[in-house]
Motif scaffolding. Sequence first.
Motif, PDB file in Angstrom:
ATOM      1  N   GLY A 174       1.504  -4.680 -13.295  1.00 37.70           N
ATOM      2  CA  GLY A 174       1.870  -3.175 -12.655  1.00 37.70           C
ATOM      3  C   GLY A 174       1.985  -3.466 -10.903  1.00 37.70           C
ATOM      4  N   TYR A 175       1.077  -4.266 -10.606  1.00 36.07           N
ATOM      5  CA  TYR A 175       1.353  -4.651  -9.122  1.00 36.07           C
ATOM      6  C   TYR A 175       2.615  -5.227  -8.778  1.00 36.07           C
ATOM      7  CZ  TYR A 175       0.610  -7.360  -4.832  1.00 36.07           C
ATOM      8  OH  TYR A 175       1.229  -7.879  -3.734  1.00 36.07           O
ATOM      9  N   LYS A 176       2.827  -6.172  -9.527  1.00 36.95           N
ATOM     10  CA  LYS A 176       4.295  -6.878  -9.415  1.00 36.95           C
ATOM     11  C   LYS A 176       5.468  -5.811  -9.564  1.00 36.95           C
ATOM     12  CE  LYS A 176       2.495 -11.407 -10.840  1.00 36.95           C
ATOM     13  NZ  LYS A 176       2.459 -12.721 -11.749  1.00 36.95           N
ATOM     14  N   ASN A 177       5.532  -5.256 -10.472  1.00 38.33           N
ATOM     15  CA  ASN A 177       6.465  -4.211 -10.615  1.00 38.33           C
ATOM     16  C   ASN A 177       6.574  -3.105  -9.289  1.00 38.33           C
ATOM     17  OD1 ASN A 177       7.265  -5.009 -13.067  1.00 38.33           O
ATOM     18  ND2 ASN A 177       5.891  -3.491 -14.277  1.00 38.33           N
ATOM     19  N   LEU A 178       5.293  -2.688  -8.998  1.00 39.53           N
ATOM     20  CA  LEU A 178       5.455  -1.760  -7.769  1.00 39.53           C
ATOM     21  C   LEU A 178       5.956  -2.667  -6.572  1.00 39.53           C
ATOM     22  CD1 LEU A 178       1.977   0.027  -8.450  1.00 39.53           C
ATOM     23  CD2 LEU A 178       4.635   0.938  -8.488  1.00 39.53           C
ATOM     24  N   LYS A 179       5.513  -3.798  -6.439  1.00 39.52           N
ATOM     25  CA  LYS A 179       5.762  -4.738  -5.481  1.00 39.52           C
ATOM     26  C   LYS A 179       7.175  -5.087  -5.233  1.00 39.52           C
ATOM     27  CE  LYS A 179       4.441  -7.432  -1.926  1.00 39.52           C
ATOM     28  NZ  LYS A 179       3.908  -6.949  -0.684  1.00 39.52           N
ATOM     29  N   ASN A 180       7.976  -5.147  -6.225  1.00 39.82           N
ATOM     30  CA  ASN A 180       9.324  -5.362  -6.517  1.00 39.82           C
ATOM     31  C   ASN A 180      10.063  -3.964  -6.083  1.00 39.82           C
ATOM     32  OD1 ASN A 180       9.300  -7.784  -7.370  1.00 39.82           O
ATOM     33  ND2 ASN A 180       9.287  -7.242  -9.506  1.00 39.82           N
ATOM     34  N   LYS A 181       9.505  -2.884  -6.461  1.00 38.82           N
ATOM     35  CA  LYS A 181      10.158  -1.821  -6.007  1.00 38.82           C
ATOM     36  C   LYS A 181       9.862  -1.195  -4.698  1.00 38.82           C
ATOM     37  CE  LYS A 181      10.602   2.945  -7.936  1.00 38.82           C
ATOM     38  NZ  LYS A 181      10.349   3.933  -8.976  1.00 38.82           N
ATOM     39  N   TYR A 182       8.798  -1.282  -4.129  1.00 37.30           N
ATOM     40  CA  TYR A 182       8.182  -0.856  -3.025  1.00 37.30           C
ATOM     41  C   TYR A 182       7.927  -1.970  -1.900  1.00 37.30           C
ATOM     42  CZ  TYR A 182       7.665   3.476  -5.620  1.00 37.30           C
ATOM     43  OH  TYR A 182       8.109   4.772  -6.301  1.00 37.30           O
ATOM     44  N   GLY A 183       7.927  -2.870  -2.119  1.00 41.69           N
ATOM     45  CA  GLY A 183       7.879  -4.041  -1.256  1.00 41.69           C
ATOM     46  C   GLY A 183       6.625  -4.194  -0.374  1.00 41.69           C
ATOM     47  N   ASP A 184       6.469  -4.309   0.989  1.00 47.63           N
ATOM     48  CA  ASP A 184       5.220  -4.258   1.676  1.00 47.63           C
ATOM     49  C   ASP A 184       4.452  -3.025   1.682  1.00 47.63           C
ATOM     50  OD1 ASP A 184       5.765  -7.053   1.997  1.00 47.63           O
ATOM     51  OD2 ASP A 184       6.555  -6.899   3.902  1.00 47.63           O
ATOM     52  N   LEU A 185       5.226  -2.032   1.063  1.00 50.35           N
ATOM     53  CA  LEU A 185       4.375  -0.763   1.112  1.00 50.35           C
ATOM     54  C   LEU A 185       3.092  -0.750   0.187  1.00 50.35           C
ATOM     55  CD1 LEU A 185       7.319   2.063   1.502  1.00 50.35           C
ATOM     56  CD2 LEU A 185       5.549   1.407   3.358  1.00 50.35           C
ATOM     57  N   ILE A 186       3.187  -1.701  -0.522  1.00 46.30           N
ATOM     58  CA  ILE A 186       2.239  -1.897  -1.893  1.00 46.30           C
ATOM     59  C   ILE A 186       1.364  -3.126  -1.534  1.00 46.30           C
ATOM     60  CG2 ILE A 186       3.583  -2.760  -3.665  1.00 46.30           C
ATOM     61  CD1 ILE A 186       1.132  -0.017  -4.344  1.00 46.30           C
ATOM     62  N   GLN A 187       0.104  -3.145  -1.621  1.00 41.61           N
ATOM     63  CA  GLN A 187      -0.699  -4.289  -1.766  1.00 41.61           C
ATOM     64  C   GLN A 187      -1.941  -4.226  -2.796  1.00 41.61           C
ATOM     65  OE1 GLN A 187      -2.088  -4.974   2.309  1.00 41.61           O
ATOM     66  NE2 GLN A 187      -0.340  -3.936   3.346  1.00 41.61           N
ATOM     67  N   ILE A 188      -2.388  -5.375  -2.899  1.00 41.98           N
ATOM     68  CA  ILE A 188      -3.480  -5.522  -3.826  1.00 41.98           C
ATOM     69  C   ILE A 188      -4.726  -6.226  -3.311  1.00 41.98           C
ATOM     70  CG2 ILE A 188      -2.734  -7.319  -5.342  1.00 41.98           C
ATOM     71  CD1 ILE A 188      -3.965  -5.790  -7.534  1.00 41.98           C
ATOM     72  N   ARG A 189      -5.793  -6.132  -3.053  1.00 40.27           N
ATOM     73  CA  ARG A 189      -6.810  -6.774  -2.288  1.00 40.27           C
ATOM     74  C   ARG A 189      -8.082  -7.079  -3.508  1.00 40.27           C
ATOM     75  NH1 ARG A 189      -6.284  -6.988   2.987  1.00 40.27           N
ATOM     76  NH2 ARG A 189      -8.323  -7.238   3.468  1.00 40.27           N
ATOM     77  N   PHE A 190      -8.815  -8.161  -3.220  1.00 42.85           N
ATOM     78  CA  PHE A 190     -10.039  -8.287  -4.175  1.00 42.85           C
ATOM     79  C   PHE A 190     -11.133  -8.241  -3.526  1.00 42.85           C
ATOM     80  CE2 PHE A 190      -6.468  -9.966  -6.499  1.00 42.85           C
ATOM     81  CZ  PHE A 190      -6.682  -9.890  -7.804  1.00 42.85           C
ATOM     82  N   THR A 191     -12.256  -7.682  -4.279  1.00 41.78           N
ATOM     83  CA  THR A 191     -13.468  -7.530  -3.564  1.00 41.78           C
ATOM     84  C   THR A 191     -14.668  -7.977  -4.317  1.00 41.78           C
ATOM     85  OG1 THR A 191     -15.035  -5.993  -2.563  1.00 41.78           O
ATOM     86  CG2 THR A 191     -13.668  -5.189  -4.374  1.00 41.78           C
ATOM     87  N   LYS A 192     -15.503  -8.515  -3.608  1.00 40.96           N
ATOM     88  CA  LYS A 192     -16.961  -8.842  -4.597  1.00 40.96           C
ATOM     89  C   LYS A 192     -17.745  -7.787  -5.235  1.00 40.96           C
ATOM     90  CE  LYS A 192     -18.420 -11.254  -1.268  1.00 40.96           C
ATOM     91  NZ  LYS A 192     -19.307 -11.935  -0.283  1.00 40.96           N
ATOM     92  N   GLU A 193     -17.362  -6.489  -4.676  1.00 42.71           N
ATOM     93  CA  GLU A 193     -18.021  -5.464  -5.369  1.00 42.71           C
ATOM     94  C   GLU A 193     -17.539  -5.098  -6.652  1.00 42.71           C
ATOM     95  OE1 GLU A 193     -20.286  -4.147  -3.268  1.00 42.71           O
ATOM     96  OE2 GLU A 193     -19.660  -5.802  -1.828  1.00 42.71           O
ATOM     97  N   THR A 194     -18.467  -4.235  -7.540  1.00 43.25           N
ATOM     98  CA  THR A 194     -17.942  -3.883  -8.584  1.00 43.25           C
ATOM     99  C   THR A 194     -17.474  -2.410  -8.502  1.00 43.25           C
ATOM    100  OG1 THR A 194     -19.927  -5.200  -9.715  1.00 43.25           O
ATOM    101  CG2 THR A 194     -18.849  -3.112 -11.028  1.00 43.25           C
ATOM    102  N   LEU A 195     -16.233  -2.233  -8.827  1.00 36.08           N
ATOM    103  CA  LEU A 195     -15.626  -0.847  -8.775  1.00 36.08           C
ATOM    104  C   LEU A 195     -15.734  -0.228  -9.741  1.00 36.08           C
ATOM    105  CD1 LEU A 195     -11.979  -2.277  -7.261  1.00 36.08           C
ATOM    106  CD2 LEU A 195     -14.305  -1.450  -6.011  1.00 36.08           C
ATOM    107  N   ASN A 196     -16.249   1.147  -9.577  1.00 35.75           N
ATOM    108  CA  ASN A 196     -16.197   2.057 -10.626  1.00 35.75           C
ATOM    109  C   ASN A 196     -15.108   3.187 -10.778  1.00 35.75           C
ATOM    110  OD1 ASN A 196     -16.684   3.643  -8.318  1.00 35.75           O
ATOM    111  ND2 ASN A 196     -18.901   4.044  -8.970  1.00 35.75           N
ATOM    112  N   SER A 197     -13.986   2.837 -10.160  1.00 38.28           N
ATOM    113  CA  SER A 197     -13.015   3.925 -10.269  1.00 38.28           C
ATOM    114  C   SER A 197     -12.000   3.375  -9.674  1.00 38.28           C
ATOM    115  CB  SER A 197     -13.492   5.133  -9.365  1.00 38.28           C
ATOM    116  OG  SER A 197     -13.465   4.796  -8.101  1.00 38.28           O
ATOM    117  N   THR A 198     -10.658   4.060  -9.927  1.00 38.15           N
ATOM    118  CA  THR A 198      -9.360   3.736  -9.501  1.00 38.15           C
ATOM    119  C   THR A 198      -8.940   4.878  -8.345  1.00 38.15           C
ATOM    120  OG1 THR A 198      -8.679   2.537 -11.288  1.00 38.15           O
ATOM    121  CG2 THR A 198      -7.020   3.349  -9.816  1.00 38.15           C
TER     122      THR A 198
END
Length: 173
Positions: free
Chosen positions: A66-90
């Motif tokens: 999904g990120y790759k599709n959005l990145k292709n569509k929106y370029g640098d406006l979309i980013q994904i990052r990784f954290t050591k924290e456990t995420l409980n939501s989007t």
Amino acid sequence: MTNPWSFAHYKVILKELIDTDPNANFYEIVASGFKYSSEKILESDPLKIIESSYGYSNSLNNSLKGYKNLKNKYGDLIQIRFTKETLNSTVLLTNQEAFYEPYICSPIPSDTNPAMNKFEVRVDQSSYFFRYLRSYVQTLWQNSEPIDEFKEKELFYKENLSNNIKSYLDNDF
């Protein structure tokens, strides 16, 4: 996204495994050095446990597609990052509104994950919850790394997790 090779994520994966097996006993699993078996045998290697999990094999890969599709569509406006924290939501933020999807574990299967259901809350910029979500995302953003940096360090994260689990087991059992 949560770093799949963090100890926090490993504990979440173990909990998912235990919760889906009525015969599983967490204390026995810990005492056996995290050897765990149910219908499919999972070795005690934490990397193999993570790689065979639903969250890694399905959710992570779907998120990255999904990120790759959005990145292709929106370029640098979309980013994904990784954290050591456990995420409980989007959380998706724009300047005008926020979309919040808490992860809720339940016995009712969903279309995307048999152990988790989600719903979405939409709030506008005038609400307290919007300001709270913006602050939450800013904190996560500051304590995370871009996907390129994550990929460069992924082997280190895997080795670190394996070594930490081994050390934990050697010292406590």
